[in-house]
Design a protein around this motif. Structure first.
Motif, PDB file in Angstrom:
ATOM      1  N   SER A 123       0.901  -1.325   0.057  1.00  0.00           N
ATOM      2  CA  SER A 123       0.023  -0.169  -0.021  1.00  0.00           C
ATOM      3  C   SER A 123       1.031   1.346  -0.078  1.00  0.00           C
ATOM      4  CB  SER A 123      -1.052   0.013   1.122  1.00  0.00           C
ATOM      5  OG  SER A 123      -1.557   1.214   1.397  1.00  0.00           O
ATOM      6  N   VAL A 124       1.943   1.351   0.680  1.00  0.00           N
ATOM      7  CA  VAL A 124       2.733   2.412   1.018  1.00  0.00           C
ATOM      8  C   VAL A 124       3.547   2.441  -0.460  1.00  0.00           C
ATOM      9  CG1 VAL A 124       5.066   3.212   1.799  1.00  0.00           C
ATOM     10  CG2 VAL A 124       3.257   2.320   3.226  1.00  0.00           C
ATOM     11  N   LEU A 125       3.921   1.526  -1.086  1.00  0.00           N
ATOM     12  CA  LEU A 125       4.614   1.543  -2.376  1.00  0.00           C
ATOM     13  C   LEU A 125       3.757   2.142  -3.390  1.00  0.00           C
ATOM     14  CD1 LEU A 125       6.531  -1.634  -2.395  1.00  0.00           C
ATOM     15  CD2 LEU A 125       7.588   0.426  -2.172  1.00  0.00           C
ATOM     16  N   LYS A 126       2.587   1.570  -3.211  1.00  0.00           N
ATOM     17  CA  LYS A 126       1.484   2.120  -4.306  1.00  0.00           C
ATOM     18  C   LYS A 126       1.056   3.619  -4.002  1.00  0.00           C
ATOM     19  CE  LYS A 126      -3.098   1.110  -6.353  1.00  0.00           C
ATOM     20  NZ  LYS A 126      -4.218   0.141  -6.173  1.00  0.00           N
ATOM     21  N   THR A 127       0.914   4.048  -2.735  1.00  0.00           N
ATOM     22  CA  THR A 127       0.432   5.435  -2.386  1.00  0.00           C
ATOM     23  C   THR A 127       1.750   6.241  -2.893  1.00  0.00           C
ATOM     24  OG1 THR A 127      -0.573   4.705  -0.618  1.00  0.00           O
ATOM     25  CG2 THR A 127       0.089   6.913  -0.474  1.00  0.00           C
ATOM     26  N   HIS A 128       3.065   6.021  -2.880  1.00  0.00           N
ATOM     27  CA  HIS A 128       4.010   6.976  -3.275  1.00  0.00           C
ATOM     28  C   HIS A 128       4.538   6.595  -4.606  1.00  0.00           C
ATOM     29  CE1 HIS A 128       4.364   8.567   0.735  1.00  0.00           C
ATOM     30  NE2 HIS A 128       4.071   7.420   1.087  1.00  0.00           N
ATOM     31  N   ASN A 129       3.884   5.712  -5.154  1.00  0.00           N
ATOM     32  CA  ASN A 129       4.281   5.360  -6.819  1.00  0.00           C
ATOM     33  C   ASN A 129       5.680   5.081  -6.805  1.00  0.00           C
ATOM     34  OD1 ASN A 129       3.870   5.001  -9.504  1.00  0.00           O
ATOM     35  ND2 ASN A 129       4.493   7.216  -9.838  1.00  0.00           N
ATOM     36  N   LEU A 130       6.080   4.140  -5.875  1.00  0.00           N
ATOM     37  CA  LEU A 130       7.313   3.532  -5.732  1.00  0.00           C
ATOM     38  C   LEU A 130       7.751   2.163  -6.735  1.00  0.00           C
ATOM     39  CD1 LEU A 130       8.453   4.392  -2.123  1.00  0.00           C
ATOM     40  CD2 LEU A 130       9.341   5.434  -4.195  1.00  0.00           C
ATOM     41  N   THR A 131       8.044   2.346  -7.923  1.00  0.00           N
ATOM     42  CA  THR A 131       8.190   1.055  -8.643  1.00  0.00           C
ATOM     43  C   THR A 131       9.798   1.336  -9.386  1.00  0.00           C
ATOM     44  OG1 THR A 131       7.423   2.554 -10.743  1.00  0.00           O
ATOM     45  CG2 THR A 131       6.087   1.402  -9.543  1.00  0.00           C
ATOM     46  N   PRO A 132      10.284   0.143  -9.811  1.00  0.00           N
ATOM     47  CA  PRO A 132      11.609   0.060 -10.302  1.00  0.00           C
ATOM     48  C   PRO A 132      11.640   1.100 -11.323  1.00  0.00           C
ATOM     49  CG  PRO A 132      10.881  -2.185  -9.882  1.00  0.00           C
ATOM     50  CD  PRO A 132       9.675  -1.368  -9.593  1.00  0.00           C
ATOM     51  N   ASP A 133      10.728   1.240 -12.343  1.00  0.00           N
ATOM     52  CA  ASP A 133      11.018   2.190 -13.536  1.00  0.00           C
ATOM     53  C   ASP A 133      10.853   3.381 -12.971  1.00  0.00           C
ATOM     54  OD1 ASP A 133      10.870  -0.064 -15.080  1.00  0.00           O
ATOM     55  OD2 ASP A 133       8.579  -0.045 -15.614  1.00  0.00           O
ATOM     56  N   SER A 134       9.924   3.842 -11.933  1.00  0.00           N
ATOM     57  CA  SER A 134       9.921   5.203 -11.456  1.00  0.00           C
ATOM     58  C   SER A 134      11.285   5.602 -10.880  1.00  0.00           C
ATOM     59  CB  SER A 134       8.771   5.340 -10.526  1.00  0.00           C
ATOM     60  OG  SER A 134       8.910   4.738  -9.439  1.00  0.00           O
ATOM     61  N   VAL A 135      11.743   4.738  -9.989  1.00  0.00           N
ATOM     62  CA  VAL A 135      13.165   4.929  -9.369  1.00  0.00           C
ATOM     63  C   VAL A 135      14.244   5.011 -10.302  1.00  0.00           C
ATOM     64  CG1 VAL A 135      14.723   3.966  -7.758  1.00  0.00           C
ATOM     65  CG2 VAL A 135      12.417   3.922  -7.280  1.00  0.00           C
ATOM     66  N   GLN A 136      14.240   4.263 -11.425  1.00  0.00           N
ATOM     67  CA  GLN A 136      15.196   4.040 -12.271  1.00  0.00           C
ATOM     68  C   GLN A 136      15.340   5.444 -13.039  1.00  0.00           C
ATOM     69  OE1 GLN A 136      17.826   1.980 -12.580  1.00  0.00           O
ATOM     70  NE2 GLN A 136      18.767   3.861 -13.929  1.00  0.00           N
ATOM     71  N   GLN A 137      14.006   5.945 -13.240  1.00  0.00           N
ATOM     72  CA  GLN A 137      13.805   7.150 -14.099  1.00  0.00           C
ATOM     73  C   GLN A 137      14.609   8.412 -13.250  1.00  0.00           C
ATOM     74  OE1 GLN A 137       9.900   8.000 -15.245  1.00  0.00           O
ATOM     75  NE2 GLN A 137      10.312  10.106 -16.274  1.00  0.00           N
ATOM     76  N   THR A 138      14.109   8.373 -11.967  1.00  0.00           N
ATOM     77  CA  THR A 138      14.420   9.536 -11.067  1.00  0.00           C
ATOM     78  C   THR A 138      16.059   9.358 -11.158  1.00  0.00           C
ATOM     79  OG1 THR A 138      12.357   9.181  -9.916  1.00  0.00           O
ATOM     80  CG2 THR A 138      14.083  10.198  -8.989  1.00  0.00           C
ATOM     81  N   LEU A 139      16.731   8.254 -10.742  1.00  0.00           N
ATOM     82  CA  LEU A 139      18.206   8.334 -10.926  1.00  0.00           C
ATOM     83  C   LEU A 139      18.944   8.918 -12.125  1.00  0.00           C
ATOM     84  CD1 LEU A 139      18.538   4.674  -8.824  1.00  0.00           C
ATOM     85  CD2 LEU A 139      18.722   7.209  -8.203  1.00  0.00           C
ATOM     86  N   ASP A 140      18.110   8.406 -13.204  1.00  0.00           N
ATOM     87  CA  ASP A 140      18.619   9.037 -14.576  1.00  0.00           C
ATOM     88  C   ASP A 140      18.454  10.369 -14.788  1.00  0.00           C
ATOM     89  OD1 ASP A 140      19.340   6.359 -15.281  1.00  0.00           O
ATOM     90  OD2 ASP A 140      17.474   6.312 -16.630  1.00  0.00           O
ATOM     91  N   SER A 141      17.533  11.036 -14.092  1.00  0.00           N
ATOM     92  CA  SER A 141      17.220  12.573 -14.282  1.00  0.00           C
ATOM     93  C   SER A 141      18.415  13.009 -13.151  1.00  0.00           C
ATOM     94  CB  SER A 141      16.013  12.876 -13.593  1.00  0.00           C
ATOM     95  OG  SER A 141      14.874  12.178 -14.477  1.00  0.00           O
TER      96      SER A 141
END
Length: 454
Positions: free
Chosen positions: A339-357
């Motif tokens: 539930s926490v991961l879903k609420t904060h939109n924490l997915t491998p793709d979103s994390v990788q996108q953030t690190l690339d940025s």
């Protein structure tokens, strides 16, 4: 405090004239209502006060802790060889006003769900004319026995002590299921009251049940067979087959422990008998005692093995219960984490996108720093380092040349200060005797200075 001491403390009890009136039969209510109500108030208040002090139950004529035996009241209130003659009327009136509830009525209403202990205190039920008939209409075992409203507090305190005892001793849910022996165990542990009779146990069991602290399973004679204490209001308020199985295991283990204690004592006794027989040169009897000891020891070993097996089973049940709680916690933790991961939109793709940025931002910052460094280099002043070094040497030489003049100036300043001090001292007036002392000390100091060193 004894009942006799309690009665002696009552102001009216010492008055013969007043007590002779109170010990007489009640007049007809319609003839002298004032006298009737005055006597009723006295006896009702006295009975309730004595009951609250537990002076009407803790005596040789009543073995029950929670039950008032109305038929014994006249003997309890005997004064100077006389007994009250109107207590039967007091009992009838107290039953009519629900200050007294016949045990049979109390238990029947609890069984049918129509009675609540709390209603005794907050909103007494009206039982109508059935109480006026007196104890003769009751079953023989309950004849003349009532639950007194004043004793409800005593019952409540006993129930709370029992519940807290079970709760403090419990580590697993298996520790919340008991048989009726728990009543005696609790009273022995707390030393708070005398041993409860079977009737006391039924009264206490009813209170636990109606107050939501336990569920009870009764036998054919309405005696409590299984008592399941509720660890929380949300607990499963029913005795299941699993509960009965656990209770059977616990009771069997308890029985085996008792048997083991008796067998161990028997083994020790037979061994002692064999030793005594040998001392008396009775070898044949000693052999018989030893054979009996061997037989009893064999039974003892089997009982110990059986007890170990039962304790292992009970331990496995408790372990399984703990494992189930752990697995449930894992499931709950998993759902919460998802539930926490879903609420904060924490997915491998979103994390990788953030690190690339973030990497791109660092690269842009590095390029900006490089551009600024190049700009500063182009616009920097053209400084001749050799010229600066020569200027520094000139400053050092100028400082060195000025030092003698500075020292001479400091010396001149010190001399001027000494002269000023001498002038001040010369202007001071000193007595002649003091001057001679000063001169003598000054001469001695100068003489010491002129003596050549050896």
């Amino acid at each position: 405090m004894s009942l006799e001491a309690f009665l002696q403390r009552q102001s009216e009890w010492s008055s013969d004239q007043r007590m002779n009136s109170l010990f007489a039969r009640f007049p007809e209510k319609g003839v002298n209502k004032t006298l009737y109500e005055s006597r009723l108030r006295f006896w009702t208040s006295l009975i309730n006060s004595a009951a609250r002090e537990r002076l009407l139950t803790a005596n040789s004529q009543n073995e029950n802790a929670f039950i008032l035996q109305t038929e014994a009241l006249p003997a309890l209130f005997t004064r100077k060889g006389l007994t009250p003659r109107g207590l039967d009327t007091v009992v009838i009136e107290m039953r009519a006003s629900n200050d007294l509830v016949p045990v049979s009525k109390y238990l029947d209403d609890v069984i049918s769900g129509g009675w609540s202990i709390f209603s005794l205190v907050t909103a007494p039920l009206r039982f109508g004319l059935s109480f006026v008939s007196g104890p003769s209409a009751e079953p023989e075992e309950f004849a003349g026995k009532d639950v007194l409203v004043s004793l409800v507090q005593v019952i409540t305190q006993s129930a709370i002590r029992l519940f807290n005892y079970v709760k403090d001793e419990a580590a697993y849910s298996t520790d919340y299921i008991h048989d009726a022996s728990i009543f005696q165990k609790a009273t022995q542990r707390t030393n708070s009251e005398k041993q409860l009779t079977a009737l006391d146990q039924r009264i206490l069991a009813r209170y636990l049940e109606t107050s939501g602290k336990a569920v009870i399973e009764y036998g054919t004679a309405n005696e409590p067979l299984a008592i399941k204490f509720l660890s929380s209001p949300s607990s499963n308020a029913v005795i299941t087959g699993t509960d009965r199985g656990i209770l059977n295991i616990k009771n069997t283990a308890q029985s085996l422990q008792l048997q083991i204690s008796n067998l161990e004592a028997k083994v020790a006794e037979l061994k002692s008998n064999a030793s005594s027989a040998l001392k008396n040169n009775a070898r044949s009897r000693a052999l018989i005692f030893l054979k009996q000891k061997t037989s009893v020891s064999s039974v003892l070993e089997k009982r110990i093995a059986s007890l170990h097996t039962l304790e292992t089973i009970l331990s496995k049940i408790q372990q399984a219960e703990t494992d189930a709680e752990i697995v449930h916690a894992y499931k709950l933790g998993t759902v919460t984490l998802q539930s926490v991961l879903k609420t904060h939109n924490l997915t491998p793709d979103s994390v990788q996108q953030t690190l690339d940025s973030l990497s791109d931002a660092f690269a842009d910052q590095n390029e900006i720093d490089a551009v600024l460094a190049a700009h500063h280099a182009e616009n920097a002043l053209d400084v001749d380092d050799e010229e600066i070094e020569r200027e520094l040497e000139d400053l050092v030489k100028a400082g060195t040349a000025a030092e003698p003049g500075v020292k001479a100036e400091a010396k001149t300043s010190q001399d001027a200060d000494v002269d000023a001090l001498v002038d001040v001292l010369g202007s001071l007036r000193v007595e002649s005797g003091e001057v001679s002392k000063i001169e003598t000390k000054e001469s001695e100091r100068n003489g010491k200075q002129l003596v050549p060193a050896e």
